[in-house]
Design a protein around this motif. Sequence first.
Motif, PDB file in Angstrom:
ATOM      1  N   VAL A 248      18.904 -21.234 102.284  1.00  0.00           N
ATOM      2  CA  VAL A 248      18.537 -20.173 101.542  1.00  0.00           C
ATOM      3  C   VAL A 248      17.742 -20.439 100.331  1.00  0.00           C
ATOM      4  CG1 VAL A 248      19.211 -18.017 100.024  1.00  0.00           C
ATOM      5  CG2 VAL A 248      20.351 -18.486 102.314  1.00  0.00           C
ATOM      6  N   THR A 249      18.505 -21.392  99.547  1.00  0.00           N
ATOM      7  CA  THR A 249      18.043 -21.696  97.988  1.00  0.00           C
ATOM      8  C   THR A 249      16.821 -22.595  98.255  1.00  0.00           C
ATOM      9  OG1 THR A 249      20.106 -21.536  97.174  1.00  0.00           O
ATOM     10  CG2 THR A 249      18.305 -22.810  95.924  1.00  0.00           C
ATOM     11  N   HIS A 250      16.918 -23.589  99.420  1.00  0.00           N
ATOM     12  CA  HIS A 250      15.825 -24.512  99.580  1.00  0.00           C
ATOM     13  C   HIS A 250      14.559 -23.901 100.007  1.00  0.00           C
ATOM     14  CE1 HIS A 250      13.633 -28.218 100.844  1.00  0.00           C
ATOM     15  NE2 HIS A 250      13.492 -27.709 102.004  1.00  0.00           N
ATOM     16  N   ASN A 251      14.895 -22.681 100.810  1.00  0.00           N
ATOM     17  CA  ASN A 251      13.734 -21.957 101.603  1.00  0.00           C
ATOM     18  C   ASN A 251      13.056 -21.047 100.291  1.00  0.00           C
ATOM     19  OD1 ASN A 251      13.884 -23.199 104.172  1.00  0.00           O
ATOM     20  ND2 ASN A 251      15.258 -21.702 104.750  1.00  0.00           N
ATOM     21  N   LEU A 252      13.706 -20.563  99.475  1.00  0.00           N
ATOM     22  CA  LEU A 252      13.362 -19.823  98.569  1.00  0.00           C
ATOM     23  C   LEU A 252      12.371 -20.692  97.615  1.00  0.00           C
ATOM     24  CD1 LEU A 252      16.212 -17.330  97.874  1.00  0.00           C
ATOM     25  CD2 LEU A 252      14.032 -16.928  98.904  1.00  0.00           C
ATOM     26  N   HIS A 253      13.051 -21.898  97.250  1.00  0.00           N
ATOM     27  CA  HIS A 253      12.039 -22.779  96.363  1.00  0.00           C
ATOM     28  C   HIS A 253      10.779 -22.980  97.164  1.00  0.00           C
ATOM     29  CE1 HIS A 253      15.890 -23.859  93.801  1.00  0.00           C
ATOM     30  NE2 HIS A 253      15.631 -22.696  93.466  1.00  0.00           N
ATOM     31  N   ARG A 254      10.901 -23.423  98.271  1.00  0.00           N
ATOM     32  CA  ARG A 254       9.513 -23.521  99.168  1.00  0.00           C
ATOM     33  C   ARG A 254       8.561 -22.546  98.537  1.00  0.00           C
ATOM     34  NH1 ARG A 254      10.656 -24.838 105.049  1.00  0.00           N
ATOM     35  NH2 ARG A 254       8.279 -24.781 105.046  1.00  0.00           N
ATOM     36  N   LEU A 255       8.926 -21.186  99.105  1.00  0.00           N
ATOM     37  CA  LEU A 255       7.881 -20.141  98.653  1.00  0.00           C
ATOM     38  C   LEU A 255       7.403 -20.253  97.378  1.00  0.00           C
ATOM     39  CD1 LEU A 255      10.040 -17.182 100.868  1.00  0.00           C
ATOM     40  CD2 LEU A 255       7.768 -18.586 101.276  1.00  0.00           C
ATOM     41  N   THR A 256       8.425 -20.560  96.180  1.00  0.00           N
ATOM     42  CA  THR A 256       7.992 -20.445  94.873  1.00  0.00           C
ATOM     43  C   THR A 256       7.022 -21.406  94.577  1.00  0.00           C
ATOM     44  OG1 THR A 256       9.945 -21.653  94.317  1.00  0.00           O
ATOM     45  CG2 THR A 256      10.238 -19.254  93.954  1.00  0.00           C
ATOM     46  N   ARG A 257       7.285 -22.660  95.118  1.00  0.00           N
ATOM     47  CA  ARG A 257       6.443 -23.887  95.271  1.00  0.00           C
ATOM     48  C   ARG A 257       4.881 -23.559  95.739  1.00  0.00           C
ATOM     49  NH1 ARG A 257      11.077 -27.097  96.488  1.00  0.00           N
ATOM     50  NH2 ARG A 257      10.335 -27.304  98.593  1.00  0.00           N
ATOM     51  N   VAL A 258       4.873 -22.876  96.764  1.00  0.00           N
ATOM     52  CA  VAL A 258       3.861 -22.446  97.223  1.00  0.00           C
ATOM     53  C   VAL A 258       2.703 -21.754  96.187  1.00  0.00           C
ATOM     54  CG1 VAL A 258       2.586 -20.737  98.866  1.00  0.00           C
ATOM     55  CG2 VAL A 258       4.359 -22.103  99.726  1.00  0.00           C
ATOM     56  N   PHE A 259       3.297 -20.864  95.417  1.00  0.00           N
ATOM     57  CA  PHE A 259       2.614 -20.142  94.274  1.00  0.00           C
ATOM     58  C   PHE A 259       2.464 -21.179  93.170  1.00  0.00           C
ATOM     59  CE2 PHE A 259       5.043 -16.554  96.264  1.00  0.00           C
ATOM     60  CZ  PHE A 259       3.966 -15.907  96.524  1.00  0.00           C
ATOM     61  N   ARG A 260       3.116 -22.073  92.977  1.00  0.00           N
ATOM     62  CA  ARG A 260       2.690 -23.211  91.958  1.00  0.00           C
ATOM     63  C   ARG A 260       1.769 -23.630  92.204  1.00  0.00           C
ATOM     64  NH1 ARG A 260       8.493 -23.812  91.979  1.00  0.00           N
ATOM     65  NH2 ARG A 260       9.605 -22.561  90.213  1.00  0.00           N
ATOM     66  N   ASP A 261       1.749 -24.160  93.740  1.00  0.00           N
ATOM     67  CA  ASP A 261       0.319 -25.185  94.201  1.00  0.00           C
ATOM     68  C   ASP A 261      -0.894 -24.098  94.241  1.00  0.00           C
ATOM     69  OD1 ASP A 261       2.149 -26.960  94.563  1.00  0.00           O
ATOM     70  OD2 ASP A 261       2.539 -26.570  96.909  1.00  0.00           O
TER      71      ASP A 261
END
Length: 813
Positions: A248-261
């Motif tokens: 959960v947490t890892h995948n959610l952070h991946r999504l947020t990193r997409v927006f940061r990138d």
Amino acid sequence: MAKFRPQTLQSRFLLGLGAIVLLGGVFFSASMYFHLKSLLHTQVVDKAELMLSQVDSVQQYVRKVLRPKMFRTIPKDQFIIEAMSSSYISRKIMDRVGQYEGQGEGVAQFLYRRVSENARNPKFEINAMEREIMDRFRADPLMAEWEGYQKIDGKEYFLTARPVIFYDKCMHCHGSPADAPQVLIERYGDSRGFGRTMDSIGGIDLVGLPVDSAVSQIQEATVGYIGVYAGGMFIFFAIVQVFYNRLVTHNLHRLTRVFRDRFQDQEDMKVLERVEEMDEIEEIVQGMEELGDHLVSARTQLRDYAANLEMMVDQRTRELSKEVSERQADVALFVLLLDQLNQSRSRQEMWQSSLPIIARRFGASGAGFTCMLATQNFYSWPEPGVRPGLPETWQDILTGGEALFEPGRAVIPVGANDSAFEGLLTIFWEDRLELKDQDRDVLVALGQQLGIAMENLGALDNLIRQKGLLQSVVEGISDPLLYMDGRCSVVLANHAARALGRALTTEAASDEGGAEALMPSLFGDGENGADCPLRGAMERGVPESREVRTRDNRHFSVSLYPVGGEEKRLVVYIREVTNEKSMLARMRQSEKLATVGQLAAGLAHEMNNPLGVIKCYGELLRNAVDTDNAREDVEVIMRHATQAQNVLQDLLNFARPGKGDAEEIDLAQTVRKSARVFLVQAEKRGVRVDVDIEPEFPGLTVNGQAMEQILANLFNNALDAVREGAGKITLKVFSDPVAAEAVLMVADNGGGIPADVMDRIFDPFFSTKEVGKGTGLGLAVVYGLVRDLGGRIDVVSDQGAQFFLHFPFKRGE
């Protein structure tokens, strides 16, 4: 692992899960504690009931059995307390029961008290707690038993009590002191234990079981369970946290990193700083909002791009039209090549038809193929006799499998796969044309397809040769052989089968149609369709044999061999056994005649002597009588005696004829012919038959029928002597130059002939077989026939029976 923050989604999830686990642990711990308490209560209740039942049983025995017996035994004015007092005896017995085995007094497993008011023995006077229980019984006369938990001397007990009620028989000892036994007055005095009234409650029977230890064990077990549960929950929380972070947490952070990138400008960075102050779900929501803003911006850009899209589409359409034309030409090339390959029957035809098509498709001035295997053949177009030129690096092209494309020439390896290439395809252009990438890919694919075609042609050629070889083998089999489908139609038949079919049918049949005519002749009507007589053999799927007879009384042995697979097939092997059956019939008849001959010989021996005596005395009587009537009577006796002798002689001549005319026969051929007949019987019993004939064995002048009968009797004896499935019979013919004899050996690997019967084996009616399995005439007949043929017979018993028949080399007239 992510940093634990109270405001994150993970922390809220773990706190909620922890509360649920804690409540669950409290609930299950309490349930376990109360369940164990309930089990303890049930156990002590049952045990207390058992103890009271023991007390009651002892008292009933004293009152109903022991005390009446004592009253009848001792004087009425006497009373033995140890044997007649129910209270005294029950206390003594329960005191003994309550002691641990091997321990001293005072160490009790339970508490037993039989107490009363104004007890005869002050030691058993009721106390305050016991009086309270007795008052309960007095207040409720219907209450038969009381139970409960009480503290006694600082220990908790489970108590069960029953009232002590005085009945009519109790008044003798507990009524008036004047009526009581003297021994009670002397021991306890006349002031205590008396004055009871009938049906009154004067005391109680009390049983107490200590429960402190059991309660402590329950508490310890509950605490231990709580500890194990806490440890398990700690491990559970650790695992959940790891999996939650991973899934959960890892995948959610991946999504947020997409927006940061994706967001790199200054305004975007401010938005991301605000997002980091939220939990994961809020971060995703904020990211979706930002994505919406970007989609609006992208829509505006797409509207501007649409204005130029039509022009770009037109340009691309023209390019695609040209490419489609080229691809259509490639498709037409492959279709045309496929048609030519289907019509080709050799590699030469394939290349002669394919090279012009390939060259025209790519606008080449010439094309050729060079085989790089042992043959070094080549094919070229438009000049067939000119070997195509190859580059110096042709070996690298052939081994590496990489095509060479250079201005004016293309060299493509030809092979069915990437690991084996048979040759090189060369294409030439006069204008040094540069090929497109698409055309290069087509040529590489073309080289692989041509390699597959060459491989298929080679396999086809090998298949045709193998088919011819198989056809030659099948045609070379001398016996009829058929290959049939599931409808009993002949798929393949050899020459012998076709010839037999033509011989059996009454109608004219061609060479090819003779095999079809064979089926109704051997198996009757219904050779096609569902009525196929061989369908059962196909369905069973196991080899089988059967014997059939034709209308002209010919016999055939038919062996059926099903061929596995979804589509039923059957191999039919046919062998004519007419001569073999005739020979077996003659053998049986010969054995019958031999039996009759032995019987006739016995009759002749037993009857000829009496007849001779009768005729002798008849002669004496005829010379001695002097009357005509007497002479006539003697003549009648002589005539009938002579007639009886003639009948016996005729019987002997029929059963055992004299020597037949000798005929020039080939002994080796006779042995081979007989062996084929015997092989049928041997195969049914799993016995091996070996025939060993000396090369260039000379002819022998003997009676052929007698020789066949000799072989038949010896073979049948050998077949009976060997074991089924492991037997072996050997027929051997050789010459003895020293003795000028021909020798025929018949041997088996059976049990041999016992030494004590060796001298009797040729006696008539002697046999070592079981009753009903032999007449005892076989070897006697063999002995007689060998003797009549001028030969002799020797027998050896060595790892089985071995019969050696010796015949002198004598030529016929």
